[in-house]
Motif scaffolding. Structure first.
Motif, PDB file in Angstrom:
ATOM      1  N   ASN A  33       0.822  -1.216   0.000  1.00 25.69           N
ATOM      2  CA  ASN A  33       0.000   0.000   0.000  1.00 25.69           C
ATOM      3  C   ASN A  33       0.854   1.263   0.000  1.00 25.69           C
ATOM      4  O   ASN A  33       0.594   2.222   0.722  1.00 25.69           O
ATOM      5  N   GLY A  34       1.909   1.251  -0.797  1.00 25.41           N
ATOM      6  CA  GLY A  34       2.821   2.388  -0.834  1.00 25.41           C
ATOM      7  C   GLY A  34       2.260   3.556  -1.634  1.00 25.41           C
ATOM      8  O   GLY A  34       1.774   3.369  -2.744  1.00 25.41           O
ATOM      9  N   TYR A  35       2.319   4.756  -1.052  1.00 22.87           N
ATOM     10  CA  TYR A  35       1.920   5.946  -1.807  1.00 22.87           C
ATOM     11  C   TYR A  35       3.123   6.606  -2.467  1.00 22.87           C
ATOM     12  O   TYR A  35       2.988   7.513  -3.274  1.00 22.87           O
ATOM     13  N   ALA A  68       0.793   4.597   4.479  1.00 22.00           N
ATOM     14  CA  ALA A  68      -0.038   5.427   5.351  1.00 22.00           C
ATOM     15  C   ALA A  68       0.560   5.599   6.745  1.00 22.00           C
ATOM     16  O   ALA A  68       0.350   6.627   7.391  1.00 22.00           O
ATOM     17  N   SER A  69       1.337   4.630   7.221  1.00 27.25           N
ATOM     18  CA  SER A  69       1.884   4.715   8.577  1.00 27.25           C
ATOM     19  C   SER A  69       2.935   5.805   8.710  1.00 27.25           C
ATOM     20  O   SER A  69       3.277   6.212   9.823  1.00 27.25           O
ATOM     21  N   THR A  70       3.478   6.311   7.594  1.00 28.96           N
ATOM     22  CA  THR A  70       4.526   7.335   7.662  1.00 28.96           C
ATOM     23  C   THR A  70       3.988   8.742   7.445  1.00 28.96           C
ATOM     24  O   THR A  70       4.747   9.703   7.577  1.00 28.96           O
ATOM     25  N   ILE A  71       2.707   8.893   7.147  1.00 35.62           N
ATOM     26  CA  ILE A  71       2.165  10.223   6.842  1.00 35.62           C
ATOM     27  C   ILE A  71       2.276  11.154   8.042  1.00 35.62           C
ATOM     28  O   ILE A  71       2.505  12.354   7.896  1.00 35.62           O
ATOM     29  N   GLN A 121       3.992  13.891  -0.432  1.00 35.89           N
ATOM     30  CA  GLN A 121       4.841  14.024  -1.613  1.00 35.89           C
ATOM     31  C   GLN A 121       5.634  15.323  -1.488  1.00 35.89           C
ATOM     32  O   GLN A 121       5.063  16.400  -1.462  1.00 35.89           O
ATOM     33  N   TYR A 122       6.931  15.220  -1.436  1.00 40.69           N
ATOM     34  CA  TYR A 122       7.719  16.425  -1.205  1.00 40.69           C
ATOM     35  C   TYR A 122       9.162  16.195  -1.622  1.00 40.69           C
ATOM     36  O   TYR A 122       9.605  15.072  -1.828  1.00 40.69           O
ATOM     37  N   PHE A 123       9.899  17.271  -1.763  1.00 40.86           N
ATOM     38  CA  PHE A 123      11.348  17.170  -1.723  1.00 40.86           C
ATOM     39  C   PHE A 123      11.876  18.258  -0.810  1.00 40.86           C
ATOM     40  O   PHE A 123      11.267  19.303  -0.621  1.00 40.86           O
ATOM     41  N   ARG A 124      13.006  17.993  -0.231  1.00 39.78           N
ATOM     42  CA  ARG A 124      13.600  18.909   0.735  1.00 39.78           C
ATOM     43  C   ARG A 124      15.120  18.838   0.583  1.00 39.78           C
ATOM     44  O   ARG A 124      15.707  17.758   0.605  1.00 39.78           O
ATOM     45  N   ILE A 125      15.724  19.991   0.425  1.00 41.71           N
ATOM     46  CA  ILE A 125      17.168  20.058   0.244  1.00 41.71           C
ATOM     47  C   ILE A 125      17.739  20.949   1.333  1.00 41.71           C
ATOM     48  O   ILE A 125      17.289  22.075   1.520  1.00 41.71           O
ATOM     49  N   THR A 126      18.718  20.471   2.047  1.00 46.30           N
ATOM     50  CA  THR A 126      19.335  21.247   3.112  1.00 46.30           C
ATOM     51  C   THR A 126      20.836  21.313   2.885  1.00 46.30           C
ATOM     52  O   THR A 126      21.474  20.293   2.615  1.00 46.30           O
ATOM     53  N   LEU A 127      21.376  22.508   2.986  1.00 39.37           N
ATOM     54  CA  LEU A 127      22.819  22.698   2.861  1.00 39.37           C
ATOM     55  C   LEU A 127      23.326  23.437   4.083  1.00 39.37           C
ATOM     56  O   LEU A 127      22.844  24.516   4.415  1.00 39.37           O
ATOM     57  N   VAL A 128      24.286  22.848   4.772  1.00 40.89           N
ATOM     58  CA  VAL A 128      24.964  23.536   5.869  1.00 40.89           C
ATOM     59  C   VAL A 128      26.442  23.584   5.511  1.00 40.89           C
ATOM     60  O   VAL A 128      27.082  22.549   5.354  1.00 40.89           O
ATOM     61  N   GLN A 129      26.968  24.768   5.343  1.00 36.16           N
ATOM     62  CA  GLN A 129      28.378  24.948   5.021  1.00 36.16           C
ATOM     63  C   GLN A 129      28.984  25.910   6.026  1.00 36.16           C
ATOM     64  O   GLN A 129      28.348  26.882   6.424  1.00 36.16           O
ATOM     65  N   GLY A 130      30.208  25.667   6.391  1.00 44.03           N
ATOM     66  CA  GLY A 130      30.885  26.576   7.300  1.00 44.03           C
ATOM     67  C   GLY A 130      32.363  26.598   7.043  1.00 44.03           C
ATOM     68  O   GLY A 130      32.874  25.858   6.203  1.00 44.03           O
ATOM     69  N   GLY A 146      16.507  15.029   0.211  1.00 39.91           N
ATOM     70  CA  GLY A 146      15.541  13.975   0.498  1.00 39.91           C
ATOM     71  C   GLY A 146      14.238  14.246  -0.221  1.00 39.91           C
ATOM     72  O   GLY A 146      13.853  15.400  -0.418  1.00 39.91           O
ATOM     73  N   PHE A 147      13.562  13.193  -0.634  1.00 48.25           N
ATOM     74  CA  PHE A 147      12.280  13.375  -1.313  1.00 48.25           C
ATOM     75  C   PHE A 147      11.440  12.114  -1.210  1.00 48.25           C
ATOM     76  O   PHE A 147      11.949  11.012  -0.974  1.00 48.25           O
ATOM     77  N   THR A 148      10.145  12.294  -1.361  1.00 45.03           N
ATOM     78  CA  THR A 148       9.222  11.183  -1.557  1.00 45.03           C
ATOM     79  C   THR A 148       8.608  11.347  -2.937  1.00 45.03           C
ATOM     80  O   THR A 148       8.058  12.403  -3.261  1.00 45.03           O
ATOM     81  N   CYS A 149       8.734  10.318  -3.755  1.00 43.11           N
ATOM     82  CA  CYS A 149       8.312  10.405  -5.164  1.00 43.11           C
ATOM     83  C   CYS A 149       7.309   9.306  -5.481  1.00 43.11           C
ATOM     84  O   CYS A 149       7.220   8.293  -4.782  1.00 43.11           O
TER      85      CYS A 149
END
Length: 264
Positions: free
Chosen positions: A160-162, A184-187, A193-202, A214-217
């Motif tokens: 039952n994967g979305y 459904a258990s992860t909602i 449905q999303y993507f998320r990009i994070t950059l930490v530089q120092g 990271g993304f859900t496709c």
């Protein structure tokens, strides 16, 4: 305490501040429009504070075409710069398309404001790339995903994967991938449905180098394979050079110029 000692102490303090403090614009709770993102209120012009570092925090909403920002100074001990930028796009309802950044620097006078002026037009102009990422990951007609790649990049059958979840993490030069089915258990934990990009530089060794995409496709089966993740990384690098490993020369020059003038 005699007058001579008092004078010496005050002189030492003032000399220390002269050597380490910057003049930073103080401009808080400001709302600007994409059409004119550098038209600051008059109250922000020539309104400076002395601080060890200059700091910028801003939030971009690509749906309302607004930018909310704060410019100020802070008394932190960091390297020459630190950037923490997050881009998040939620494809299904309620729709979200945001970019949020915190930028800290101590390279030149008012470096945070300089950085904002150098960066903001590029982030606005590259909005189509965020939409391209969404189109590459999300199909609103798909209800069920049959197969996803796991952490070992092997196909697994979804119950039952979305969607499929994929992640690339680079931490201080070490790359790791993750993958799994989403149902459904992860909602309640993750957006659908999303993507998320994070950059930490120092500036090492005072801070880390941490890149996360990271993304859900649901575009197709195995849409989270390592090969597909790398395709999304290439697109993300067109928006902003998240992955500082193996970039072409022009991109490297672009990154260096912006940091030395202290994000694109």
């Amino acid at each position: 305490m005699d007058a001579k000692w008092t004078f010496t102490l005050l002189y030492s303090i003032s000399s220390l501040c002269f050597a380490t403090c910057l003049m930073c614009t103080k401009c808080t709770n400001i709302a600007l429009l994409f059409d004119n993102p550098v038209e600051f209120p008059l109250t922000c012009e020539a309104n400076f504070v002395e601080a060890n570092v200059c700091q910028l925090v801003f939030h971009m909403n690509y749906l309302t075409k607004q930018i909310h920002l704060n410019l100020t100074g802070a008394n932190n001990t960091i390297g020459n710069y630190h950037i923490d930028l997050l881009v998040e796009n939620k494809s299904d309802e309620p729709k979200i398309m945001n970019a949020n950044a915190t930028y800290i620097c101590k390279t030149v006078t008012d470096c945070a404001k300089v950085f904002y002026k150098l960066t903001i037009q590029t982030l606005i102009k590259n909005e189509p790339i965020l939409k391209e990422l969404q189109a590459a990951l999300y199909d609103p007609t798909v209800v069920n995903v049959q197969q996803c790649s796991n952490k070992q990049n092997q196909p697994v059958t979804c119950q039952n994967g979305y969607g499929c979840h994929g992640v690339e993490i680079i931490e201080n030069g070490e790359t790791d991938f993750e993958g799994e089915c989403r149902n459904a258990s992860t909602i309640t934990i993750f957006p659908r449905q999303y993507f998320r990009i994070t950059l930490v530089q120092g500036d090492p060794p005072l801070s880390s180098d941490w890149n996360h995409l990271g993304f859900t496709c649901n575009k197709n089966n195995l849409c989270n394979s390592q090969q597909e993740i790398k395709k999304m990384v290439i697109l993300a690098n067109d928006f902003y050079p998240w992955e500082f490993i193996g970039l072409n020369a022009s991109t490297k020059k672009f990154v260096n110029n912006n940091y030395l003038l202290l994000f694109p």
